[in-house]
Design a protein around this motif. Structure first.
Motif, PDB file in Angstrom:
ATOM      1  N   GLU A 102       0.841  -1.204   0.000  1.00 36.68           N
ATOM      2  CA  GLU A 102       0.000   0.000   0.000  1.00 36.68           C
ATOM      3  C   GLU A 102       0.877   1.255   0.000  1.00 36.68           C
ATOM      4  OE1 GLU A 102      -2.730   1.906   3.376  1.00 36.68           O
ATOM      5  OE2 GLU A 102      -3.206  -0.170   2.933  1.00 36.68           O
ATOM      6  N   ILE A 103       0.443   2.269  -0.759  1.00 34.66           N
ATOM      7  CA  ILE A 103       1.291   3.450  -0.953  1.00 34.66           C
ATOM      8  C   ILE A 103       1.656   4.156   0.351  1.00 34.66           C
ATOM      9  CG2 ILE A 103       1.256   5.807  -1.846  1.00 34.66           C
ATOM     10  CD1 ILE A 103       1.972   3.935  -3.907  1.00 34.66           C
ATOM     11  N   SER A 104       0.671   4.332   1.244  1.00 37.00           N
ATOM     12  CA  SER A 104       1.000   5.117   2.441  1.00 37.00           C
ATOM     13  C   SER A 104       2.026   4.377   3.292  1.00 37.00           C
ATOM     14  CB  SER A 104      -0.264   5.416   3.239  1.00 37.00           C
ATOM     15  OG  SER A 104      -0.963   4.228   3.481  1.00 37.00           O
ATOM     16  N   MET A 105       1.929   3.035   3.317  1.00 40.99           N
ATOM     17  CA  MET A 105       2.944   2.274   4.065  1.00 40.99           C
ATOM     18  C   MET A 105       4.292   2.409   3.393  1.00 40.99           C
ATOM     19  SD  MET A 105       1.621  -1.367   5.299  1.00 40.99           S
ATOM     20  CE  MET A 105      -0.003  -1.595   5.928  1.00 40.99           C
ATOM     21  N   PHE A 114      -2.518   8.291  -5.861  1.00 42.00           N
ATOM     22  CA  PHE A 114      -1.247   8.457  -5.150  1.00 42.00           C
ATOM     23  C   PHE A 114      -1.234   9.793  -4.432  1.00 42.00           C
ATOM     24  CE2 PHE A 114       0.196   5.944  -8.963  1.00 42.00           C
ATOM     25  CZ  PHE A 114       0.273   4.754  -8.277  1.00 42.00           C
ATOM     26  N   PRO A 115      -0.560   9.877  -3.280  1.00 41.96           N
ATOM     27  CA  PRO A 115      -0.442  11.175  -2.590  1.00 41.96           C
ATOM     28  C   PRO A 115       0.528  12.085  -3.339  1.00 41.96           C
ATOM     29  CG  PRO A 115       0.795   9.492  -1.427  1.00 41.96           C
ATOM     30  CD  PRO A 115       0.066   8.785  -2.531  1.00 41.96           C
ATOM     31  N   ASN A 116       0.414  13.390  -3.103  1.00 41.32           N
ATOM     32  CA  ASN A 116       1.280  14.338  -3.827  1.00 41.32           C
ATOM     33  C   ASN A 116       2.745  14.189  -3.459  1.00 41.32           C
ATOM     34  OD1 ASN A 116      -1.001  15.400  -4.885  1.00 41.32           O
ATOM     35  ND2 ASN A 116      -1.213  16.964  -3.300  1.00 41.32           N
ATOM     36  N   ILE A 135      -6.167   2.174  -0.922  1.00 42.08           N
ATOM     37  CA  ILE A 135      -5.886   1.357   0.260  1.00 42.08           C
ATOM     38  C   ILE A 135      -5.575  -0.058  -0.182  1.00 42.08           C
ATOM     39  CG2 ILE A 135      -6.830   0.530   2.441  1.00 42.08           C
ATOM     40  CD1 ILE A 135      -8.685   2.900   2.428  1.00 42.08           C
ATOM     41  N   GLY A 136      -4.571  -0.662   0.437  1.00 43.36           N
ATOM     42  CA  GLY A 136      -4.135  -1.982  -0.029  1.00 43.36           C
ATOM     43  C   GLY A 136      -5.160  -3.067   0.267  1.00 43.36           C
ATOM     44  N   ILE A 137      -5.160  -4.076  -0.629  1.00 43.34           N
ATOM     45  CA  ILE A 137      -6.010  -5.242  -0.379  1.00 43.34           C
ATOM     46  C   ILE A 137      -5.105  -6.414  -0.076  1.00 43.34           C
ATOM     47  CG2 ILE A 137      -7.265  -6.965  -1.708  1.00 43.34           C
ATOM     48  CD1 ILE A 137      -9.073  -4.932  -2.713  1.00 43.34           C
TER      49      ILE A 137
END
Length: 1777
Positions: free
Chosen positions: A97-100, A150-152, A1024-1026
């Motif tokens: 997941e991107i945020s992780m 995706f976040p900036n 959000i990751g699955i």
């Protein structure tokens, strides 16, 4: 120090934080850190092996980053490497997941930050996983379809990550990267930008010298020659510059830059975009794509030094040529760049010097001795920078940049830098009229303070300036000028921090070993006492003028204004600095003075009172015993006397004197705890007396006193901040303070005096609490149970007392039960303190950390490094470390009491009063950020208020709950936590709240809240990751981590059963995530089904659904149905969302097409060239369009290998090219309905329904916003997906619509059909030949109709349509389209406009094909050449633009074959023949205006004029677009342009002349190579001899710009300089007055930018010319005609005068030594005939204007006689004599 440590640790830490060793409890820290580290190692290892990404890995990696904040890198090298390897494996998990990924990447960056700790032997990282990660995210194929969010910040995190890993890539990495990305280097394609930016980011440049042949030597030649040959700043050139800068910096001394240096500096100068010359035309591309200054600076500072010294010469030239731009009277958008250059260059050189001389050697390659900077290098560098810096001090952008530059320059050469600054400072301190001068010079003095005070062997007289400066700065403490006041405080504080204020004059008699300067200092130091007393007088005056009564009448605002609080801060910090640095004698005098001032006056407690109390507090802090002895008894007596009579206690407005004494006492008590103990009985008595005063102001002050007493007894803090440990109290004979001026603190013997609470103090604190806190708590408890009545004021008072007890002593038993709730801000404070207060507040801590860094920056010594800060700063840093530990160690366990407090807060956040709500919400948000998992605990309670079934909710509660979901601007947003459980609760609840009774869309505030919520969720949502799986490689590293020694983790390595269990749990979690995902979609669809839902909530729900499209999991069928149906929804917003969503769904259900790797050389049996050969080669010829062998039959089509992407094969071939497998192996086309999946059937059914399609097309061809609509890429994606996934199934239904729309000339109808057609052409990529052929039989007539119906509104859409259709497609696949477009575009049918449009559409298609269609380009050029004499302007402009694209491919890049596309040189040959009639004749060229009815041929001349107009359009269009300019070809047109271009700036000229002028202006800015310059110069010399004076005049303007934009290339060749000079001097003697004056201007410009120098021969030449005798004037006969032509003698004499005037005007800001003599020479000609007299007058008035500001300084250059003459000249004669 190291050896003692490793005994407890039993390992050598990599690099721990030194400040921890100075804390009072330092001995306990090793055990503590060992304990934490072993826990982290064990648990992190276990979490990875048990496959528990969330929360395990996440939690323990966070712990690791906290550990690093507290202890630095306090682990062994083995652990360090293992941590890095583990995190590297985790970050590069493909499905993470991107945020992780971002969180882990930030930690990894932190671990890799100090690269000196790990060498290449210790660690090697692979580069490919990073590249794949980078590629997957930044060049995502699905992001634009809304399948990934995706976040900036992700881009900058990834770039920093690659930068940190770069040093550890393997030695073979460079070659692998070149193989990977070289095939992308096609300069006409967007992939060029991508490839070069990858090279810039990934190429390792820190390899050791023995590996250079595997490093930069593989690519350096290739890239630098590419850079040299590009002339027009394409956007990828910036990346190349950044790469070279990094390479130069990492390998100083290993690369010979000398051959490139003039070119480098020329390009840097061009990239500054300075305005030059008389005509201001800029090529637009230069403004957007200038170089990044920080990289330029790095490059320049790396080029300095070395044996050849060439770079320094060029740098001096650069600064000489741009110095005048720094003068404060110049201003423009280029100024910021110049200032940045000025500020960063010295810093960069200092960094390099530090690296060469002071840094500990590391594994990084050291700089060889031959290339280190020598003393002469440094001196030359500082000298070259001084002049611009001194000018920049007074710049309009402020003096900060100059001050930072001076700070760094003074570190290197104080003796060169400080004297000129002092010269400017002394007069500025004296003048009263120019305060901006004062602020500028003082801020620069602050920068050089440390170098000034410490003196050193180079600048021993430095310290003697210190006292005069301090004394003269005192008047700056001025109540009327705020900024002056602040800078003066800062100035005094800075100097005093560096110098002990001790009177050493007695040492003159006692000591004999003093040097001259030291004796001078000793005698001067007698003035210190005087200085302190004068400063205090100034402060008292300041305070008197800022009492509350004076500044504003008793208004509501009793607080201080912002400015006053800043002054207060400046005053108190400066005063306490002074007292800290005083000797005891001076201190006692000062104390006496402050005491008298404070006790003889009574101040109001808001403004002036606070300032006085601050001064008193400063005295108490420095020497508590002496100060308390005076203050405490005095204040206690005063208070007791007034409070004797009872009724005082109940007064609402208290006596001023009582308040003032109370305030004084509360501030003075903020001192060292054990010094307060003697006065404890007095203080307790006062507290008992005053805590229950009636007056709010009174008991608040009493509470402050309580709070301060508690804090000073119970906390740990340092007690002194002197600049020398131990203070200055030894006798002068043993210790001479002068030796310590400017001395840095010594980190190893800081000798901090800590205050650690003693048992006596602790018992006193508890006694106070029992005495005061207990009764208040009991009172409140009785009140809460209803046993006792209290008024609101009493409650407020009790709460205030409790709050201050808490603030003072944070280890209180925290069980305060508050059940009843009233309106009072204090309550939140208490709850907030219970939640977060650990002896200091987070926000206070953050601001202190910031200010610490600012002070550190302004006073640090970057040259020597090694933490040589001032002692006070170091102590401050240790204290900050202590507070940081308190904030992070003791917090964050979420206990049940916290849970109760959070519930209470929520209750307050939804209360009836809006102010209560907003305060409570702020506390709540801070709390949410502090405790890890409390958000999930709170969400259900918040959502309770939004539930439509809950009928008791009031509107206020509803609003409060919404605010709680929204969060504040930087905190957690409850509505958008990255977790399925939370989103599955909140999103449906938000939508359902539309049915709640408390919701009303009439209230604008509620509507706005919902808008903000939806907007925030859309902005912050990240996919959000699955899939939470962890690959096996990670587990292997984790296992190593768990068995790593020192410290050994306590946790056992997980057994196999545990591991299996872990992976089962992981699978379970993954399937649960999918379930929650589906459930959320079902819930949202369910709400949408409700008929009563207001439209706003329908939109919100649809917006949420659109966020839930993913690329790793298809959308559930009900949602697909919903979106397809929504394509025909009534609301425009819904239709737009549905179009994007359906385009995304098409991508999800697309069937994969199989690809097979092919080797290009085997395909066509052609050998690839050895070495690098780019461009048109035999082995890529088969790719190009060839009309003789196009795939026109089924068989040819199947055998043809189609290469879709345009860049393959241009530069070189990839190792393996992926091609589509033959048709048989691809998924089947035209499935029947039974063969389709459920999702495909849904779409198929809807789009096969004629009614649905009718409606859909109807909606698409509606107008949205008139005149604003454009071709929509989203609709294009939708159609492309339809025709790609279902091939031509829907074509029969669409066909009648398309035919109808094409015939309709309305803008929106045309746009709709253009979108469908481009989607069709791109979607038919994999259709079989027969289908494609049928398609084109349908499309060709359609396009034909469309192009003949084209209008001004639709031509852009059709251009986009064709360009989109041709993008990334093999031209041989689209041959029908190209052949159709090429059929005579300019045929005059439908008028000139349609011709221009057809060309535009054709150009769009051909431009996409770049280099693969040379045959079409030749055909087009052949077709256009006879038509170049077009009459109509719009067609001419379009042809010009088309020509640019035709010749775009003709580039002169290195390693590139001559192109087979059309070439410019042949074309210009042909053109020149036709232009002959214009070049030969001498008569003026007039624009040709067309008569409508002219028939038949016009003469050659008119034809030639029309041709020239088109050629000019082409030259102008290509100036900014092509990569390289064809200089030799353009030169042949120059004489003609010079002939036409007008001189005056007059817009009434016709098109031809204006274009000629623009063209010249653009050509003069081109980048020239040294071999081209002589050609240009000879052309100019030839034109300078022409008969037209316009041409001669224009030569000069051309020359000005050309020389400046290629300055260093010119200067590197002496012959060129002499040629230019003789050309200008020749034109000075021109017979035409305008030309002479222009020549003078040009000459003065060249002198000013130091291109030419003012030497004796030139001066002599002009003086000789001046002396030319003029013929006597003859008396004329009355009848004779007046003689108009000036005589040759007059011209020569005028030339001499002009020459002198040019020299004078060339230095507008100073007076060089030759200037006075020239002025005298000039003045002799004041009475000559015109035009000489005019010139002299102009020159003198200009001289006066530019030298007027600093005339006092300039006067010194002249002798008295000269001054007399000058004054006569410059002062206007008096007319009244």
């Amino acid at each position: 120090m190291k050896s003692t440590q490793s005994a407890t640790l039993d390992f050598v830490p990599q690099k721990d934080i030194v400040y921890n060793k100075l804390l009072p409890y330092a001995d306990k820290l090793d055990e503590e850190s060992n304990d934490i580290l072993s826990k982290i190692k064990g648990n992190l290892g276990r979490a990875v092996q048990l496959r528990e990404l969330w929360p395990g890995v996440l939690f323990w990696t966070r712990k690791l980053s906290t550990y690093m904040r507290l202890y630095g890198r306090k682990f062994s090298k083995e652990d360090h490497v293992l941590f890095i390897k583990l995190l590297y494996e985790l970050v590069t998990i493909p499905k993470l997941e991107i945020s992780m990924m971002q969180g882990l990447a930030r930690l990894l960056i932190n671990l890799l930050k100090k690269r000196e700790l790990l060498s290449r032997e210790d660690l090697e990282l692979p580069w490919r996983p990073l590249y794949e990660l980078h590629d997957r995210i930044l060049f995502s194929k699905t992001e634009h379809l809304g399948l990934n969010w995706f976040p900036n910040s992700v881009e900058s995190v990834l770039k920093t990550l690659v930068k940190s890993c770069r040093p550890y890539f393997s030695e073979s990495a460079t070659q692998e990267m070149l193989d990977e990305w070289r095939p992308l280097l096609c300069p006409f394609d967007v992939t060029m930008q991508r490839a070069i930016s990858y090279f810039e980011l990934f190429l390792p440049t820190t390899l050791p010298p023995e590996l250079h042949h595997k490093g930069f030597k593989l690519w350096f030649e290739e890239f630098i020659s590419l850079w040299m040959s590009v002339q027009n700043l394409p956007s990828w050139e910036l990346h190349l510059v950044n790469l070279f800068a990094r390479l130069a910096n990492d390998n100083i001394g290993y690369i010979d830059w000398d051959p490139y240096i003039p070119k480098i500096f020329t390009r840097i100068l061009r990239s500054l975009n300075l305005p030059v010359g008389t005509s201001q035309m800029m090529v637009p591309r230069y403004i957007t794509n200038a170089y990044d200054i920080s990289h330029v600076v790095l490059w320049v500072s790396s080029l300095l030094g070395g044996p050849s010294k060439q770079a320094q010469a060029q740098l001096s030239g650069l600064f000489n040529s741009i110095t005048s731009f720094f003068h404060p009277s110049n201003h423009g958008r280029w100024l910021m760049k110049l200032m940045k250059l000025l500020q960063r260059l010295p810093a960069s050189v200092v960094r390099r010097l530090h690296r060469e001389r002071y840094r500990k050697p590391t594994w990084l390659t050291p700089i060889p001795d031959t290339h280190k900077l020598t003393e002469e290098d440094i001196t030359a560098f500082v000298e070259s920078m001084m002049q611009p810096v001194l000018l920049a001090m007074f710049s309009k952008t402020g003096s900060l940049d100059a001050a930072q530059a001076l700070q760094n320059l003074a570190l290197m050469r104080p003796e060169l830098v400080i004297p000129p600054v002092l010269e400017k400072t002394y007069p500025a301190l004296e003048t009263l009229t120019e305060p901006h001068q004062l602020t500028a010079t003082l801020s620069c003095m602050i920068g050089v303070a440390r170098s000034l005070v410490s003196g050193g062997q180079h600048f021993p007289e430095g310290p003697t300036h210190m006292l005069p400066l301090l004394m003269r700065a005192l008047p700056g403490v001025d109540p009327n000028d705020f900024s002056k006041c602040m800078i003066t405080f800062q100035f005094i504080a800075t100097f005093v921090t560096l110098v002990p204020l001790v009177d050493c004059s007695s040492a003159l008699h006692d000591r004999t070993d003093l040097t001259e300067v030291e004796r001078e200092l000793c005698s001067a130091s007698a003035e210190f006492e005087d200085f302190v007393l004068q400063f205090m007088d100034r402060c008292f005056a300041l305070i008197d003028s800022s009492t509350l009564e004076q500044t504003r009448e008793e208004t509501e605002t009793e607080k201080m204004t912002h400015l006053e609080s800043l002054v207060e801060l400046g005053l108190s910090s400066t005063f306490s600095t002074i007292l800290t640095q005083c000797s005891l004698d001076i201190f006692k005098v000062a104390l006496e003075k402050v005491f008298n001032f404070a006790t003889t006056n009574i101040f109001e407690t808001r403004v002036s009172g606070r300032m006085v109390a601050d001064m008193c507090r400063a005295t108490a802090k420095c020497h508590p015993a002496e100060s308390l002895k005076m203050f405490v008894p005095h204040c206690c007596n005063a208070i007791n006397q007034i409070a004797v009579n009872e009724e005082v206690l109940n007064e609402e407005e208290l006596d001023k004197e009582l308040l003032w004494n109370l305030q004084l006492l509360s501030e003075v008590s903020r001192v060292d705890g054990d010094k307060i103990l003697p006065y404890r009985s007095d203080l307790v008595q006062i507290l008992q007396l005053t805590l229950h005063l009636k007056c709010k102001q009174g008991y608040t002050l009493a509470c402050n006193l309580l709070h301060h007493v508690l804090r000073s007894t119970a906390l740990i803090y340092p007690t002194e901040y002197c600049s020398v440990p131990g203070g200055f109290h030894q006798p002068i004979s043993d210790y001479l303070p002068i030796k310590d001026w400017g001395r840095p603190g010594d980190l190893w013997n800081l000798d901090i005096r800590w205050h650690v609470p003693s048992t006596e103090e602790i018992s006193f604190a508890f006694y106070l609490l029992d005495l005061i806190l207990q009764p208040e708590l009991q009172r409140l408890q009785r009140f809460a149970q209803g046993d006792q009545d209290m008024s609101r004021d009493d409650v407020l008072q009790s709460l205030t007392i409790i709050q201050h007890c808490l603030l003072g002593r944070c280890q209180v038993d925290r069980t305060v039960k508050l059940s009843s709730i009233f309106l009072s801000a204090i309550l939140f404070q208490i709850i907030s303190d219970l939640l977060h207060f650990k002896g200091s507040h987070k926000h206070e801590f953050d601001s202190r950390w910031k200010s610490f860094n600012l002070v550190k920056k302004s006073m640090e010594n970057r040259l020597h490094g090694r933490k040589q800060h001032i002692r006070a700063l170091l102590i401050d840093r240790v204290m900050l470390q202590h507070e940081l530990r308190k904030l992070t160690v003791e917090g964050c366990q979420y206990r049940s009491i916290h849970q109760e407090l959070m519930r209470d807060l929520l209750r307050l956040s939804t209360s009836t009063y809006s102010q209560v709500r907003s305060k409570a919400q702020n506390v709540l948000f801070t709390a949410l950020g502090t405790y890890n998992f409390c958000c999930r605990d709170l969400i259900p309670h918040v959502l309770e208020f939004l539930n439509p079934d809950n009928s008791s909710v009031t509107q206020q509660q509803f609003k409060g709950a919404l605010y709680c979901l929204l969060g504040n601007h930087n905190g957690v947003c409850l509505a958008n936590l990255h977790d399925w459980e939370c989103i599955a609760l909140t999103w449906p609840a938000i939508v359902r709240s539309g049915l709640s009774s408390a919701m009303s869309l009439e209230k604008p505030s509620i509507v706005r809240l919902f808008d903000d919520l939806a907007d925030k969720i859309h902005r912050q949502y990240e996919t959000i990751g699955i899939d939470f799986s962890i690959p096996d490689e990670c587990c292997a590293v984790a296992k190593q981590l768990m068995i790593a020694e020192k410290p050994v983790p306590a946790e056992p390595v997980p057994s196999e059963e545990e591991e299996e269990d872990g992976s089962k749990k992981k699978d379970l979690k993954n399937s649960e995530s999918v379930e929650k995902y589906k459930q959320l979609i079902a819930d949202l669809l369910d709400s949408l089904g409700n008929r009563n839902l207001p439209w706003k909530f329908e939109h919100i729900a649809i917006g949420f659904l659109s966020l839930l499209l993913r690329d790793d999991h298809q959308l559930p069928p009900p949602a697909v149905t919903f979106f397809v149906k929504s394509l025909n929804h009534d609301s425009l917003y819904v239709r737009k969302v549905a179009i994007s969503a359906v385009a995304g769904i098409m991508k999800q259900i697309k069937r994969q097409h199989k690809k097979v790797p092919v080797s290009p050389s085997e395909l066509y049996k052609i050998k690839e060239p050895s070495g690098i050969v780019a461009g048109d080669r035999p082995d890529n010829q088969w790719l190009q369009y060839n009309s003789s062998n196009l795939p026109r039959t089924q068989q040819d089509w199947d055998h043809c290998v189609f290469v879709e992407k345009t860049h393959w094969g241009y530069y070189c071939w990839p190792r393996k090219l992926l091609m589509y497998a033959p048709l048989e192996e691809q998924p089947k086309q035209n499935l029947t309905r039974e063969e389709m999946t459920e999702r495909e059937q849904i779409i198929f059914d809807h789009f096969s329904d004629p009614v649905f399609i009718n409606q859909f097309i109807e909606f698409l061809s509606l107008e949205d916003r008139k005149g604003k609509d454009k071709f929509s890429p989203r609709r294009f994606c939708l159609f492309k997906g339809l025709f790609r996934n279902f091939s031509d199934a829907f074509l029969p239904l669409m066909r009648p619509h398309m035919e109808r729309l094409v015939a309709d000339s309305h803008e929106s109808k045309q746009r709709c059909v253009a979108e469908i057609i481009s989607g069709l052409i791109r979607g038919c990529k994999h259709w079989s030949y027969s289908k494609v052929e049928n398609l084109w039989q349908l499309l060709c007539p359609l396009l034909h109709t469309a192009l003949s119906n084209i209008t001004i509104e639709t031509y852009a859409d059709w251009g986009t349509c064709i360009a989109t259709a041709c993008e990334s497609r093999d031209p041989r696949k689209l041959h029908w389209l190209f052949e159709m477009l090429m059929e005579s575009p300019v045929n005059g049918e439908g008028g000139s406009f349609v011709d221009a449009c057809r060309l535009y559409v054709l150009q769009g298609g051909l431009a996409q094909q770049e280099w693969r269609v040379p045959e079409l380009l030749h055909r087009l050029l052949q077709y256009l050449e006879p038509k170049l004499t077009q009459v109509y302007k719009n067609v001419r402009e379009r042809i010009g633009s088309v020509l640019t694209y035709i010749f775009m491919i003709d580039v002169s890049l290195p390693y590139t074959q001559p192109t087979t596309s059309p070439r410019i040189s042949d074309f210009i040959e042909r053109i020149l023949v036709q232009l002959k009639p214009l070049t030969e004749g001498d008569e003026e060229i007039q624009n040709h205006v067309v008569e409508e009815n002219e028939v038949g041929e016009q003469d050659e001349r008119t034809q030639a004029i029309k041709l020239l107009k088109t050629v000019l359009k082409w030259l102008i269009a290509s100036a900014g677009r092509s990569f390289s300019t064809a200089v030799p070809e353009q030169l042949r047109l120059l004489p003609l342009l010079f002939k036409i271009a007008p001189v005056e700036n007059d817009d009434s000229y016709d098109e031809l002349k204006r274009d000629a002028k623009t063209c010249l202006s653009l050509m003069s800015q081109e980048l020239l190579y040294s071999e081209q310059i002589p050609m240009v110069l000879s052309a100019l010399q030839e034109i300078a001899g022409s008969s037209s004076w316009h041409a001669r005049y224009t030569v000069l303007t051309y020359l000005q710009i050309m020389v400046f934009y290629n300055l260093f290339t010119f200067m590197s060749d002496r012959k060129l300089v002499t040629d230019v000079r003789s050309l200008v001097i020749r034109l000075l003697e021109d017979e035409q007055l305008e030309v002479r004056e222009m020549a003078a201007t040009t000459l003065s410009g060249f002198l000013q930018c130091n291109f030419l120098s003012m030497d004796a021969p030139m001066q002599a030449h002009f003086e000789a010319l001046c002396k030319t005798r003029l013929p006597k004037k003859r008396k004329r006969e009355l009848g004779s005609t007046v003689d108009t032509i000036p005589s040759a003698d007059l011209v020569r004499r005028h030339a001499g005068v002009l020459g002198l005037s040019a020299c004078i005007l060339s230095s507008p800001y100073d007076v060089p030594t030759w200037m006075p003599q020239l002025l005298m020479d000039l003045s002799a000609h004041l009475n000559d005939t015109q035009p000489i007299e005019m010139t002299v007058k102009k020159t003198l008035s200009n001289f006066r204007r530019t030298h007027h500001d600093n005339w006092q300084q300039h006067k010194q250059q002249f002798t008295d006689d000269q001054l007399l003459v000058l004054t006569d000249l410059l002062v206007s004669p008096c007319y009244y004599a």
